[in-house]
Design a protein around this motif. Structure first.
Motif, PDB file in Angstrom:
ATOM      1  N   ARG A 299      28.637 108.745  77.537  1.00 58.49           N
ATOM      2  CA  ARG A 299      28.408 109.680  78.642  1.00 58.49           C
ATOM      3  C   ARG A 299      27.338 110.703  78.267  1.00 58.49           C
ATOM      4  O   ARG A 299      27.228 111.086  77.109  1.00 58.49           O
ATOM      5  CB  ARG A 299      29.700 110.430  79.003  1.00 58.49           C
ATOM      6  CG  ARG A 299      30.740 109.484  79.540  1.00 58.49           C
ATOM      7  CD  ARG A 299      31.861 110.161  80.307  1.00 58.49           C
ATOM      8  NE  ARG A 299      32.694 109.091  80.844  1.00 58.49           N
ATOM      9  CZ  ARG A 299      32.531 108.537  82.043  1.00 58.49           C
ATOM     10  NH1 ARG A 299      31.603 108.982  82.855  1.00 58.49           N
ATOM     11  NH2 ARG A 299      33.307 107.551  82.436  1.00 58.49           N
TER      12      ARG A 299
ATOM     13  N   ALA B  86      18.407 112.943  81.310  1.00 58.52           N
ATOM     14  CA  ALA B  86      19.458 111.995  81.722  1.00 58.52           C
ATOM     15  C   ALA B  86      18.835 110.735  82.311  1.00 58.52           C
ATOM     16  O   ALA B  86      19.249 109.608  81.998  1.00 58.52           O
ATOM     17  CB  ALA B  86      20.391 112.660  82.738  1.00 58.52           C
ATOM     18  N   ALA B  87      17.813 110.921  83.157  1.00 62.11           N
ATOM     19  CA  ALA B  87      17.164 109.750  83.772  1.00 62.11           C
ATOM     20  C   ALA B  87      16.490 108.893  82.700  1.00 62.11           C
ATOM     21  O   ALA B  87      16.556 107.656  82.748  1.00 62.11           O
ATOM     22  CB  ALA B  87      16.132 110.219  84.808  1.00 62.11           C
TER      23      ALA B  87
ATOM     24  N   GLU C 255      19.130 106.973  80.938  1.00 63.53           N
ATOM     25  CA  GLU C 255      19.559 105.837  81.776  1.00 63.53           C
ATOM     26  C   GLU C 255      18.567 104.688  81.618  1.00 63.53           C
ATOM     27  O   GLU C 255      18.963 103.517  81.539  1.00 63.53           O
ATOM     28  CB  GLU C 255      19.624 106.251  83.249  1.00 63.53           C
ATOM     29  CG  GLU C 255      20.824 107.103  83.577  1.00 63.53           C
ATOM     30  CD  GLU C 255      20.932 107.405  85.078  1.00 63.53           C
ATOM     31  OE1 GLU C 255      19.957 107.160  85.815  1.00 63.53           O
ATOM     32  OE2 GLU C 255      22.000 107.886  85.493  1.00 63.53           O
TER      33      GLU C 255
ATOM     34  N   ASP D 113      23.071  99.672  81.845  1.00 65.10           N
ATOM     35  CA  ASP D 113      24.506  99.660  82.171  1.00 65.10           C
ATOM     36  C   ASP D 113      25.403  99.939  80.962  1.00 65.10           C
ATOM     37  O   ASP D 113      26.623  99.904  81.079  1.00 65.10           O
ATOM     38  CB  ASP D 113      24.891  98.361  82.879  1.00 65.10           C
ATOM     39  CG  ASP D 113      24.620  97.148  82.014  1.00 65.10           C
ATOM     40  OD1 ASP D 113      24.274  97.325  80.827  1.00 65.10           O
ATOM     41  OD2 ASP D 113      24.749  96.014  82.540  1.00 65.10           O
TER      42      ASP D 113
ATOM     43  N   LEU E  46      25.432 102.812  79.826  1.00 65.98           N
ATOM     44  CA  LEU E  46      25.765 104.216  80.071  1.00 65.98           C
ATOM     45  C   LEU E  46      26.816 104.272  81.177  1.00 65.98           C
ATOM     46  O   LEU E  46      26.648 103.668  82.235  1.00 65.98           O
ATOM     47  CB  LEU E  46      24.491 104.962  80.500  1.00 65.98           C
ATOM     48  CG  LEU E  46      24.571 106.474  80.584  1.00 65.98           C
ATOM     49  CD1 LEU E  46      24.962 107.085  79.244  1.00 65.98           C
ATOM     50  CD2 LEU E  46      23.220 107.030  81.008  1.00 65.98           C
TER      51      LEU E  46
ATOM     52  N   GLY F  35      28.171 107.242  82.576  1.00 68.56           N
ATOM     53  CA  GLY F  35      28.067 108.355  83.521  1.00 68.56           C
ATOM     54  C   GLY F  35      27.885 109.660  82.789  1.00 68.56           C
ATOM     55  O   GLY F  35      27.369 109.692  81.671  1.00 68.56           O
TER      56      GLY F  35
ATOM     57  N   THR G 136      19.198 110.011  89.730  1.00 63.63           N
ATOM     58  CA  THR G 136      19.767 109.272  88.597  1.00 63.63           C
ATOM     59  C   THR G 136      20.748 108.241  89.155  1.00 63.63           C
ATOM     60  O   THR G 136      21.273 108.417  90.255  1.00 63.63           O
ATOM     61  CB  THR G 136      20.522 110.233  87.657  1.00 63.63           C
ATOM     62  OG1 THR G 136      21.338 111.091  88.456  1.00 63.63           O
ATOM     63  CG2 THR G 136      19.581 111.077  86.811  1.00 63.63           C
ATOM     64  N   ASP G 137      21.004 107.190  88.386  1.00 62.38           N
ATOM     65  CA  ASP G 137      21.903 106.141  88.868  1.00 62.38           C
ATOM     66  C   ASP G 137      23.354 106.410  88.496  1.00 62.38           C
ATOM     67  O   ASP G 137      24.275 106.109  89.246  1.00 62.38           O
ATOM     68  CB  ASP G 137      21.503 104.789  88.258  1.00 62.38           C
ATOM     69  CG  ASP G 137      20.158 104.340  88.790  1.00 62.38           C
ATOM     70  OD1 ASP G 137      19.830 104.745  89.917  1.00 62.38           O
ATOM     71  OD2 ASP G 137      19.436 103.626  88.059  1.00 62.38           O
ATOM     72  N   ARG G 138      23.553 106.949  87.306  1.00 66.68           N
ATOM     73  CA  ARG G 138      24.918 107.031  86.779  1.00 66.68           C
ATOM     74  C   ARG G 138      25.368 108.452  86.467  1.00 66.68           C
ATOM     75  O   ARG G 138      26.541 108.784  86.584  1.00 66.68           O
ATOM     76  CB  ARG G 138      25.016 106.205  85.484  1.00 66.68           C
ATOM     77  CG  ARG G 138      24.924 104.728  85.768  1.00 66.68           C
ATOM     78  CD  ARG G 138      24.553 103.912  84.551  1.00 66.68           C
ATOM     79  NE  ARG G 138      24.352 102.540  84.977  1.00 66.68           N
ATOM     80  CZ  ARG G 138      25.318 101.620  85.005  1.00 66.68           C
ATOM     81  NH1 ARG G 138      26.517 101.917  84.579  1.00 66.68           N
ATOM     82  NH2 ARG G 138      25.077 100.400  85.444  1.00 66.68           N
ATOM     83  N   VAL G 139      24.432 109.265  86.056  1.00 67.24           N
ATOM     84  CA  VAL G 139      24.787 110.633  85.644  1.00 67.24           C
ATOM     85  C   VAL G 139      24.758 111.535  86.885  1.00 67.24           C
ATOM     86  O   VAL G 139      23.815 111.487  87.677  1.00 67.24           O
ATOM     87  CB  VAL G 139      23.787 111.143  84.586  1.00 67.24           C
ATOM     88  CG1 VAL G 139      24.112 112.586  84.200  1.00 67.24           C
ATOM     89  CG2 VAL G 139      23.785 110.228  83.360  1.00 67.24           C
TER      90      VAL G 139
END
Ligand SMILES: O=C(O)[C@H](O)CO
Length: 442
Positions: A61, A73-74, A77, A82, A84, A86, A97-100
């Motif tokens: 995370r 964060a980006a 990522e 995948d 990562l 979140g 961002t996709d996950r964070v």
């Protein structure tokens, strides 16, 4: 990146100064520095000179905050994909961002939405276990953005104390000694929340000397400062802090509130911090841009501190010596420095340290009829609390020295520089690596 660039680049020296500024900021962008410092090969994640075996963790995370935290964060990522799971970052410069989860806060004065975002960050830290690898995305600006008033301290107490400290002329170590002792997150307390998770700090430093406990008030770094130190700062700068602030600090000094965790605290057993970019990253790229344009570069220091307008006169004296005697190097030359100057606010205007540096430099250049272009910018694109990154000046900037002196006396250089076509505006740059000053001597 620089708005209205053609208008500003009205001479070769000014053009060179802008090119150095752009190269410096570009080199310090998280997508550049994170991709260099962080890589994934199979199950092995490399962060600077450390490696982490991802098969040893159930989840990875990103937790953190700062002006550039969402960009970090980006970029993470981009490296981890995948792998990562979140995370949460608090910033004033959001990107997709996709996950964070990106939560917005405010800088330089903490705000309600910053407190709400920081609450989510603290909850995510609480949820980490020994099977979690936390990548702590920490960048400058984090102290204001990750706002978590502790005990009886309210957000408005924090706001007025922050504003008073920022205007006092105190340096960032002193300011953050106070902020760390008013916070539920700063001064290593985020690491304590995340323990026993493994924490790898991915840090962009905007602090001279890269003291981990000062950058963004060191959320995942051991802290050596004390409640006594915090009280001494208030005393030294005559800060009239709200009652709740003073009471907390006094109770802490009397041993009634737990100190921030020091280096022997078990919270840090599984923490390692990695600085992936700092002021030198910017200076080296600016130096290369100067060389490319045929200038002899001189990197003075990445550690210039002190009152901005005074630092400016010293920088101009160096440029003057280069022109007059070719010492310490022959023109055409570019003198570069980084670090963080401060402004002791006595007036009631708008501006920032880089704008005051530039105004004072322009005044010196005009008085001595010295032909040098000077750019001074904050690499985050926000000098003081204005929408300018800083300014670009030369001796023609000052036509009426009394007007420049009056603007400095009133700490009101923004409108002055605006009227003299001197402001450099970039908008938020996505990074924060302290100040960059460029003097081009032809
Ligand atoms: O957030 C802060 O404390 C400053 O930007 C220094 O990192």
């Amino acid at each position: 990146m620089i708005e209205d660039r053609d208008r500003l680049a009205s001479s070769e020296a000014r053009e060179a100064a802008l090119a150095c500024v752009e190269a410096g900021i570009e080199a310090g962008r998280p997508r550049t520095v994170v991709r260099e410092a962080v890589s994934l090969a199979g199950e092995t994640l490399r962060v600077a000179d450390a490696t982490y075996d991802l098969s040893a963790y159930d989840e990875v995370r990103v937790l953190g905050g700062g002006n550039a935290a969402a960009h970090v964060a980006a970029a993470l990522e981009g490296v981890l994909g995948d792998r990562l799971d979140g995370g949460v970052v608090v910033t004033d410069d959001p990107v997709e961002t996709d996950r964070v989860t990106v939560r917005e806060g405010d800088h330089p004065t903490p705000s309600e939405r910053g407190v709400a975002g920081t609450r989510a960050l603290l909850e995510a830290a609480n949820a980490a276990s020994e099977d979690t690898l936390v990548l702590a995305a920490i960048t400058g600006g984090g102290s204001a953005l990750m706002a978590a008033p502790a005990g009886d301290v309210s957000l408005s107490d924090l706001q007025s104390t922050t504003d008073a400290l920022l205007e006092s002329g105190a340096d960032i170590g002193e300011i953050n000694a106070v902020r760390k002792h008013l916070s539920a997150l700063k001064g290593g307390r985020l690491a304590r929340r995340a323990a026993p998770a493994t924490v790898a700090g991915v840090i962009l430093s905007d602090v001279v000397g890269n003291d981990l406990s000062v950058i963004a008030s060191g959320p995942v770094a051991p802290d050596a400062s004390t409640f006594d130190d915090a009280l001494a700062v208030l005393e030294r700068y005559g800060i009239d802090a709200p009652d709740a602030v003073r009471e907390r600090l006094e109770r802490g000094a009397a041993g009634e509130v737990a100190e921030t965790p020091g280096p022997d605290d078990p919270a840090f057993e599984r923490v390692s911090n990695h600085i992936v970019a700092d002021g030198m990253t910017v200076l080296e790229a600016a130096r290369d841009a100067a060389i490319e344009r045929g200038y002899e570069p001189l990197v003075l220091s990445s550690r210039v501190r002190g009152e901005a307008r005074e630092a400016a006169t010293t920088h101009v004296a160096i440029a003057e010596e280069i022109r007059a005697t070719g010492t310490p190097l022959e023109p055409p030359a570019v003198v570069l420095s980084g670090g963080e100057t401060t402004v002791t606010v006595r007036g009631d205007g708008s501006g920032g340290p880089n704008q005051e540096f530039a105004t004072s430099a322009a005044l010196s250049l005009a008085e001595r009829e010295t032909d040098v272009a000077v750019a001074a910018v904050d690499t985050d694109g926000i000098d003081g609390a204005t929408d300018a990154a800083g300014a670009l000046v030369d001796r023609a900037t000052v036509e009426d020295p009394d007007a420049a002196r009056a603007a400095l006396a009133d700490n009101d250089v923004y409108p002055y520089l605006e009227s003299r076509n001197g402001l450099v505006c970039t908008g938020p740059t996505g990074t924060n690596l302290n100040d960059l000053r460029v003097l081009v001597v032809r």
